[in-house]
Design a protein around this motif. Structure first.
Motif, PDB file in Angstrom:
ATOM      1  N   ILE A  87      35.184 -66.023 -21.050  1.00  0.00           N
ATOM      2  CA  ILE A  87      35.076 -66.921 -19.883  1.00  0.00           C
ATOM      3  C   ILE A  87      34.422 -66.174 -18.727  1.00  0.00           C
ATOM      4  CG2 ILE A  87      36.291 -68.531 -18.390  1.00  0.00           C
ATOM      5  CD1 ILE A  87      38.651 -68.412 -20.276  1.00  0.00           C
ATOM      6  N   THR A  88      34.823 -64.931 -18.529  1.00  0.00           N
ATOM      7  CA  THR A  88      34.222 -64.123 -17.469  1.00  0.00           C
ATOM      8  C   THR A  88      32.722 -63.988 -17.680  1.00  0.00           C
ATOM      9  OG1 THR A  88      36.268 -62.883 -17.096  1.00  0.00           O
ATOM     10  CG2 THR A  88      34.215 -61.835 -16.396  1.00  0.00           C
ATOM     11  N   GLN A  89      32.305 -63.714 -18.909  1.00  0.00           N
ATOM     12  CA  GLN A  89      30.880 -63.569 -19.183  1.00  0.00           C
ATOM     13  C   GLN A  89      30.147 -64.887 -18.947  1.00  0.00           C
ATOM     14  OE1 GLN A  89      29.235 -60.742 -19.628  1.00  0.00           O
ATOM     15  NE2 GLN A  89      31.223 -59.753 -19.332  1.00  0.00           N
TER      16      GLN A  89
ATOM     17  N   GLU B 258      41.104 -60.147 -12.505  1.00  0.00           N
ATOM     18  CA  GLU B 258      39.984 -60.635 -13.310  1.00  0.00           C
ATOM     19  C   GLU B 258      39.706 -62.097 -12.981  1.00  0.00           C
ATOM     20  OE1 GLU B 258      37.838 -59.185 -15.135  1.00  0.00           O
ATOM     21  OE2 GLU B 258      38.734 -57.204 -15.351  1.00  0.00           O
ATOM     22  N   PRO B 259      38.404 -62.420 -12.879  1.00  0.00           N
ATOM     23  CA  PRO B 259      37.234 -61.661 -13.332  1.00  0.00           C
ATOM     24  C   PRO B 259      36.630 -60.689 -12.332  1.00  0.00           C
ATOM     25  CG  PRO B 259      36.522 -63.829 -12.615  1.00  0.00           C
ATOM     26  CD  PRO B 259      38.027 -63.807 -12.485  1.00  0.00           C
ATOM     27  N   SER B 260      37.272 -60.484 -11.177  1.00  0.00           N
ATOM     28  CA  SER B 260      36.680 -59.655 -10.124  1.00  0.00           C
ATOM     29  C   SER B 260      36.201 -58.294 -10.625  1.00  0.00           C
ATOM     30  CB  SER B 260      37.705 -59.421  -9.002  1.00  0.00           C
ATOM     31  OG  SER B 260      37.963 -60.582  -8.274  1.00  0.00           O
ATOM     32  N   LEU B 261      37.067 -57.612 -11.379  1.00  0.00           N
ATOM     33  CA  LEU B 261      36.764 -56.219 -11.710  1.00  0.00           C
ATOM     34  C   LEU B 261      35.647 -56.111 -12.739  1.00  0.00           C
ATOM     35  CD1 LEU B 261      40.384 -54.740 -11.694  1.00  0.00           C
ATOM     36  CD2 LEU B 261      38.806 -55.193  -9.802  1.00  0.00           C
ATOM     37  N   THR B 262      35.570 -57.054 -13.657  1.00  0.00           N
ATOM     38  CA  THR B 262      34.443 -57.067 -14.593  1.00  0.00           C
ATOM     39  C   THR B 262      33.148 -57.403 -13.855  1.00  0.00           C
ATOM     40  OG1 THR B 262      35.841 -57.656 -16.474  1.00  0.00           O
ATOM     41  CG2 THR B 262      33.498 -58.166 -16.652  1.00  0.00           C
TER      42      THR B 262
ATOM     43  N   VAL C 221      47.426 -59.896  -5.322  1.00  0.00           N
ATOM     44  CA  VAL C 221      46.412 -59.071  -4.666  1.00  0.00           C
ATOM     45  C   VAL C 221      46.746 -57.587  -4.830  1.00  0.00           C
ATOM     46  CG1 VAL C 221      45.302 -58.528  -2.471  1.00  0.00           C
ATOM     47  CG2 VAL C 221      45.857 -60.900  -3.030  1.00  0.00           C
ATOM     48  N   ALA C 222      48.011 -57.228  -4.672  1.00  0.00           N
ATOM     49  CA  ALA C 222      48.431 -55.837  -4.840  1.00  0.00           C
ATOM     50  C   ALA C 222      48.195 -55.364  -6.277  1.00  0.00           C
ATOM     51  CB  ALA C 222      49.903 -55.681  -4.463  1.00  0.00           C
ATOM     52  N   ALA C 223      48.480 -56.234  -7.248  1.00  0.00           N
ATOM     53  CA  ALA C 223      48.251 -55.886  -8.646  1.00  0.00           C
ATOM     54  C   ALA C 223      46.770 -55.664  -8.914  1.00  0.00           C
ATOM     55  CB  ALA C 223      48.799 -56.974  -9.560  1.00  0.00           C
ATOM     56  N   ALA C 224      45.917 -56.513  -8.352  1.00  0.00           N
ATOM     57  CA  ALA C 224      44.474 -56.382  -8.539  1.00  0.00           C
ATOM     58  C   ALA C 224      43.954 -55.090  -7.923  1.00  0.00           C
ATOM     59  CB  ALA C 224      43.766 -57.581  -7.920  1.00  0.00           C
TER      60      ALA C 224
ATOM     61  N   ARG D  49      38.074 -68.539 -11.944  1.00  0.00           N
ATOM     62  CA  ARG D  49      38.392 -68.621 -13.370  1.00  0.00           C
ATOM     63  C   ARG D  49      39.828 -69.079 -13.560  1.00  0.00           C
ATOM     64  NH1 ARG D  49      38.993 -63.311 -17.113  1.00  0.00           N
ATOM     65  NH2 ARG D  49      41.144 -63.550 -16.378  1.00  0.00           N
ATOM     66  N   LEU D  50      39.986 -70.288 -14.083  1.00  0.00           N
ATOM     67  CA  LEU D  50      41.306 -70.838 -14.421  1.00  0.00           C
ATOM     68  C   LEU D  50      42.255 -70.823 -13.231  1.00  0.00           C
ATOM     69  CD1 LEU D  50      41.789 -69.213 -17.960  1.00  0.00           C
ATOM     70  CD2 LEU D  50      40.652 -71.367 -17.353  1.00  0.00           C
ATOM     71  N   GLY D  51      41.719 -71.148 -12.048  1.00  0.00           N
ATOM     72  CA  GLY D  51      42.545 -71.152 -10.853  1.00  0.00           C
ATOM     73  C   GLY D  51      42.564 -72.466 -10.113  1.00  0.00           C
ATOM     74  N   ILE D  52      41.435 -73.187 -10.105  1.00  0.00           N
ATOM     75  CA  ILE D  52      41.333 -74.367  -9.250  1.00  0.00           C
ATOM     76  C   ILE D  52      42.297 -75.467  -9.672  1.00  0.00           C
ATOM     77  CG2 ILE D  52      39.469 -75.454 -10.580  1.00  0.00           C
ATOM     78  CD1 ILE D  52      38.295 -76.273  -7.796  1.00  0.00           C
ATOM     79  N   MET D  53      42.772 -75.430 -10.918  1.00  0.00           N
ATOM     80  CA  MET D  53      43.733 -76.447 -11.384  1.00  0.00           C
ATOM     81  C   MET D  53      45.043 -76.395 -10.595  1.00  0.00           C
ATOM     82  SD  MET D  53      42.369 -74.329 -13.942  1.00  0.00           S
ATOM     83  CE  MET D  53      43.657 -73.740 -15.008  1.00  0.00           C
TER      84      MET D  53
END
Length: 296
Positions: free
Chosen positions: A48-50, A73-77, A98-101, A136-140
């Motif tokens: 999905i990120t790609q 993810e997908p930020s870091l990729t 945010v802290a985890a990212a 990615r899989l957030g707007i829902m």
């Protein structure tokens, strides 16, 4: 890829403050588990990120915003794609996410990523700041998807791409529907949620999200189906652990079961998912919808 026009949307539905708080609470409590399973989740949803990188035309040197980036993810990729001359800003409404990212970025030695806690419908960035905006899989799960999309378009540069990924229909995604069917044997049927209630399959109907993006005043709006396998080198028991921990809804239900019931549910779920595992490898067919549009 299919262009979208003249499709009716249901964008008027918004969450109350209490509903918004409940959604946020669930994600805050889930952050620990998303960080725990970060490597597996990155592998599972890598396709999905790609797809987002390709459809958003993200290249080296771009400035990219990731809305509802969760545990990174997908930020870091994407940060690896844009390289040291580019930048990524990872946002999420839950401070624990945010802290985890940020922790994961430090672990991977990425220095071209910034982090901000903020809601999608109130982005703290200047107009025309980013070459591309992804989600990615957030707007829902957005309290107000239309307001969030308008904000994404505001902060995108002229002709910048908005790229969104959402789950396709539940019955086409055993990753979810097989577990849902097993879990349903243990609990009374809940009242059906409204069509615009936050949930994984809120935008599973083709054309729905694309229509709202058009209403937000994006142009060249398109959607396509992404078919791939959710794959990772894990066992059925490891898969169940990941699903049982990262889903706030499932965690809540499991907490009401006796130890014997919980063990039986775990066993039945792993048996039901058995066909998707072989030689230490998981491979589950999946369908997502990728929606893109440009800022005029």
């Amino acid at each position: 890829m299919k262009a979208i026009s003249n499709v009716k949307s249901d964008s008027d539905a918004k969450l109350s403050d209490s509903q918004r708080d409940e959604v946020l609470r669930e994600w805050r409590e889930s952050a620990f588990y998303w960080q725990k399973h970060a490597d597996t989740i990155r592998t599972m949803f890598g396709p999905i990120t790609q797809a987002l990188i390709e459809d958003a035309d993200i290249i080296e040197g771009d400035a990219v915003l990731d809305v509802a980036g969760g545990a990174g993810e997908p930020s870091l990729t994407i940060a690896e794609t844009v390289g040291p001359t580019g930048s990524v800003t990872c946002t999420d409404a839950a401070p624990e996410m945010v802290a985890a990212a940020e922790s994961e970025a430090q672990r991977r030695g990425l220095t071209n990523v910034a982090f901000r806690q903020c809601a999608a419908d109130s982005l703290p960035f200047e107009n025309n700041s980013f070459d591309a905006v992804v989600c990615r899989l957030g707007i829902m799960f957005f309290p107000d998807p239309l307001a969030g999309l308008r904000e994404m378009l505001r902060v995108a540069k002229r002709e910048g791409v908005i790229a969104l990924a959402v789950w396709g229909r539940s019955e086409l995604n055993p990753f979810s529907c097989v577990i849902t069917n097993v879990v349903a044997r243990y609990f009374e049927a809940a009242a059906p949620a409204g069509p615009n209630a936050p949930g994984a399959f809120r935008f599973a109907e083709p054309g729905n999200l694309a229509c709202i993006l058009t209403e937000a005043r994006a142009v060249d709006v398109k959607e396509r189906v992404l078919k791939f396998d959710i794959a990772a080198p894990i066992s059925p028991s490891q898969f169940w652990e990941l699903r049982a921990e990262t889903s706030g809804t499932l965690r809540g239900k499991l907490a009401t079961l006796s130890l014997m019931q919980a063990e039986a549910l775990a066993r039945e779920t792993q048996e039901a998912m058995g066909e998707f595992f072989s030689n230490g490898q998981m491979s589950i067919p999946a369908q997502m919808i990728i929606v893109t549009g440009r800022k005029p």
